[in-house]
Design a protein around this motif. Structure first.
Motif, mmCIF file in Angstrom:
data_model
loop_
_atom_site.group_PDB
_atom_site.id
_atom_site.type_symbol
_atom_site.label_atom_id
_atom_site.label_comp_id
_atom_site.label_asym_id
_atom_site.label_seq_id
_atom_site.Cartn_x
_atom_site.Cartn_y
_atom_site.Cartn_z
ATOM 1 N N UNK A 197 0.844 -1.194 0.000
ATOM 2 C CA UNK A 197 0.000 0.000 0.000
ATOM 3 C C UNK A 197 0.885 1.251 0.000
ATOM 4 N N UNK A 198 0.567 2.192 -0.854
ATOM 5 C CA UNK A 198 1.259 3.478 -0.912
ATOM 6 C C UNK A 198 0.215 4.583 -0.934
ATOM 7 N N UNK A 199 0.676 5.807 -0.712
ATOM 8 C CA UNK A 199 -0.175 6.978 -0.854
ATOM 9 C C UNK A 199 0.266 7.750 -2.088
ATOM 10 N N UNK A 200 -0.688 8.322 -2.800
ATOM 11 C CA UNK A 200 -0.354 9.213 -3.906
ATOM 12 C C UNK A 200 -1.361 10.349 -3.920
ATOM 13 N N UNK A 201 -0.963 11.445 -4.542
ATOM 14 C CA UNK A 201 -1.855 12.592 -4.571
ATOM 15 C C UNK A 201 -1.153 13.827 -5.064
ATOM 16 N N UNK A 202 -1.590 14.973 -4.559
ATOM 17 C CA UNK A 202 -1.050 16.249 -5.013
ATOM 18 C C UNK A 202 -0.689 17.114 -3.809
ATOM 19 N N UNK A 203 0.558 17.611 -3.814
ATOM 20 C CA UNK A 203 1.013 18.624 -2.870
ATOM 21 C C UNK A 203 0.918 19.994 -3.539
ATOM 22 N N UNK A 204 0.771 21.034 -2.725
ATOM 23 C CA UNK A 204 0.794 22.393 -3.251
ATOM 24 C C UNK A 204 1.429 23.309 -2.224
ATOM 25 N N UNK A 210 2.445 19.817 -7.311
ATOM 26 C CA UNK A 210 3.190 18.678 -7.837
ATOM 27 C C UNK A 210 2.585 17.380 -7.324
ATOM 28 N N UNK A 211 2.693 16.312 -8.104
ATOM 29 C CA UNK A 211 2.247 15.003 -7.612
ATOM 30 C C UNK A 211 3.234 14.462 -6.581
ATOM 31 N N UNK A 212 2.755 13.575 -5.730
ATOM 32 C CA UNK A 212 3.651 12.943 -4.757
ATOM 33 C C UNK A 212 3.312 11.471 -4.629
ATOM 34 N N UNK A 213 4.305 10.705 -4.142
ATOM 35 C CA UNK A 213 4.114 9.302 -3.764
ATOM 36 C C UNK A 213 4.752 9.092 -2.402
ATOM 37 N N UNK A 214 4.011 8.518 -1.483
ATOM 38 C CA UNK A 214 4.533 8.161 -0.158
ATOM 39 C C UNK A 214 4.665 6.651 -0.125
ATOM 40 N N UNK A 215 5.914 6.172 -0.174
ATOM 41 C CA UNK A 215 6.176 4.737 -0.263
ATOM 42 C C UNK A 215 6.017 4.020 1.072
ATOM 43 N N UNK A 216 6.014 4.750 2.162
ATOM 44 C CA UNK A 216 5.796 4.194 3.501
ATOM 45 C C UNK A 216 4.744 5.077 4.163
ATOM 46 N N UNK A 217 3.454 4.832 3.901
ATOM 47 C CA UNK A 217 2.389 5.773 4.270
ATOM 48 C C UNK A 217 2.527 6.359 5.672
ATOM 49 N N UNK A 218 2.537 7.698 5.705
ATOM 50 C CA UNK A 218 2.601 8.449 6.961
ATOM 51 C C UNK A 218 1.194 8.905 7.342
ATOM 52 N N UNK A 246 9.806 8.865 1.663
ATOM 53 C CA UNK A 246 10.309 7.534 1.992
ATOM 54 C C UNK A 246 10.176 7.258 3.485
ATOM 55 N N UNK A 247 10.626 6.070 3.878
ATOM 56 C CA UNK A 247 10.608 5.697 5.294
ATOM 57 C C UNK A 247 11.509 6.592 6.127
ATOM 58 N N UNK A 248 12.472 7.277 5.479
ATOM 59 C CA UNK A 248 13.387 8.143 6.216
ATOM 60 C C UNK A 248 12.928 9.599 6.242
ATOM 61 N N UNK A 249 11.823 9.893 5.582
ATOM 62 C CA UNK A 249 11.293 11.252 5.572
ATOM 63 C C UNK A 249 10.622 11.566 6.904
ATOM 64 N N UNK A 250 10.932 12.734 7.444
ATOM 65 C CA UNK A 250 10.266 13.216 8.652
ATOM 66 C C UNK A 250 9.083 14.080 8.241
ATOM 67 N N UNK A 251 7.898 13.725 8.736
ATOM 68 C CA UNK A 251 6.675 14.457 8.395
ATOM 69 C C UNK A 251 6.093 15.054 9.675
ATOM 70 N N UNK A 252 5.925 16.379 9.699
ATOM 71 C CA UNK A 252 5.409 17.053 10.893
ATOM 72 C C UNK A 252 4.377 18.099 10.498
ATOM 73 N N UNK A 253 3.343 18.218 11.336
ATOM 74 C CA UNK A 253 2.326 19.231 11.085
ATOM 75 C C UNK A 253 2.893 20.613 11.397
ATOM 76 N N UNK A 254 2.521 21.587 10.574
ATOM 77 C CA UNK A 254 2.962 22.965 10.765
ATOM 78 C C UNK A 254 1.983 23.724 11.654
ATOM 79 N N UNK A 255 2.510 24.767 12.314
ATOM 80 C CA UNK A 255 1.631 25.620 13.107
ATOM 81 C C UNK A 255 1.108 26.790 12.276
#
Length: 423
Positions: A197-204, A210-218, A246-255
């Motif tokens: 399972x992966x995630x795909x979609x659009x970032x802006x 741009x399109x994106x793919x998340x290979x290790x769904x966050x 990727x699995x090494x990407x850090x994903x954090x919510x912004x304030x």
């Protein structure tokens, strides 16, 4: 001959350790270097009597070329990305990014963890050199030494990897972006470990989409979220950059809320084509023709390709599925591009759906009647088209998301043009 046999033969002829030679050979082959070319590169690296010295040469980064076998360079680390790849059936973590000095910058791949950090000024001794997409790239492996330089360099390149989406290019690694998630969906693909399972979609962001793919769904990547992603890499997808998480990407919510741009870059056709491909672009031009393969068509039920005379190029004889499409040639005076309209936009232009088109074709006893009706509607008129542009050896195609006629009066425009010519 197996890769192990190639390595043993090469190590024997050079009088060096087979384990190191095999690893170097695997690294090169993993990056699609032909085996014989890889062996020639390693002969130069370890020295086979064809040159005066097999040792590394100290060079400025701008002077490093694909003809070098091993070099020593001093530069500032601009970015550090981390990624997992698989070769010879095993997973391996590599580190990637760019290094720069006063003369220029170069990408690198480190096959060991040298503890590299963005902002460090280092001397990389005995770094291998390989060709990657036509440019030289440093290969940092077991035989490479990394030392902190005595003095820091000042370079004319941003350090740390922060970038806007509009600044991204295929091949970028170790990049940090702040984005809004416009669209996201879960897909199941046939991955290297089976169904995944992966995630795909659009970032802006404020600059583009741009399109994106998340290979290790966050879990944090949800529609509407504003996020900071650290350590993403960029690949080319249908001629445009695509963000890879990727699995090494850090994903954090912004304030803060990332306000996505509502506008696409408006470019002349020539400038858009010269970009090599864009995910979101707007072009204004006159429809000068509607190409064959427009109107009422049939698609293969297996792969979706257009069926001609009941034949799919991949699946042979099939029962085609009816569909509507327009391939309109746009000209703005600087160049031409083929705008491809799917069934929804085609229905709006034609004024009916597939059943209407089939009935029309039966009445006229000519399937081309549908395309002719579309030609009458749009040829000679000016349209503003927004979509994704891809450019290849066959030309430039704009997959349209919107297709709107401008309010420009052709007669008035022609009159203005004549007035300019007469001045």
């Amino acid at each position: 001959m197996s890769l192990d046999d190639h390595a043993e033969d090469l190590a024997s002829s050079l009088g060096v350790d087979k384990t190191e030679v095999k690893r170097d050979l695997e690294n090169l082959v993993e990056y699609s270097v032909p085996v014989e070319e890889a062996k020639d590169s390693l002969r130069r690296k370890y020295g086979d009597g064809s040159s005066d010295s097999g040792g590394p040469t100290s060079k400025s980064i701008a002077d490093v070329s694909t003809g070098d076998s091993n070099v020593t360079v001093t530069g500032q680390v601009l970015t550090v990305g981390k990624r997992s790849i698989r070769y010879q059936g095993s997973d391996h973590v590599i580190f990637e990014g760019e290094i720069a000095d006063e003369s220029g910058k170069i990408s690198y791949t480190a096959w060991d963890d040298f503890g590299l950090e963005a902002g460090q000024t280092i001397t990389a001794g005995n770094a291998g050199v390989r060709e990657w997409e036509g440019d030289p790239e440093l290969n940092l492996g077991e035989s490479t030494t990394i030392q902190l330089a005595d003095e820091d360099l000042e370079v004319d390149y941003p350090v740390g990897g922060d970038a806007t989406l509009a600044e991204l290019e295929p091949g970028d690694r170790g990049i940090n972006v702040e984005v809004s998630v416009l669209e996201v969906e879960t897909k199941t693909i046939d991955g290297r470990d089976g169904e995944t399972d992966i995630l795909s979609g659009i970032f802006a962001d404020e600059t583009t989409r741009l399109p994106f793919t998340d290979w290790e769904p966050h879990d944090a990547i949800t529609e509407g979220a504003s996020l900071r992603l650290e350590d993403v890499f960029v690949r080319e997808f249908r001629g445009a950059p695509s963000v890879n998480v990727s699995e090494f990407t850090t994903v954090a919510e912004l304030d803060r809320t990332v306000e996505p741009t509502e506008e696409a870059p408006a470019l002349a056709v020539r400038d858009a084509i010269e970009s090599g491909g864009l995910f979101d672009v707007e072009i204004v031009g006159n429809v000068i023709a509607v190409r064959d393969g427009s109107g009422l068509i049939e698609r293969c039920p297996e792969c979706g390709r257009v069926v001609q005379n009941g034949q799919c190029r991949t699946h042979g004889a099939v029962d085609g599925v009816d569909d509507l499409r327009v391939k309109a040639i746009l000209d703005d005076g600087t160049g031409t591009v083929t705008a491809i309209l799917g069934d929804g936009l085609t229905e709006e232009i034609y004024g009916g759906g597939i059943e209407d088109a089939k009935e029309h074709a039966r009445e006229e006893m000519d399937q081309e009647a549908v395309a002719d009706a579309i030609r009458e509607e749009i040829v000679g008129r000016e349209f503003r088209v927004r979509g994704s542009l891809s450019v290849d050896e066959y030309g430039a195609n704009l997959n349209a998301r919107t297709f709107d006629e401008t309010e420009d009066d052709p007669a008035e425009r022609a009159s203005d043009l004549l007035a300019e010519v007469r001045q």
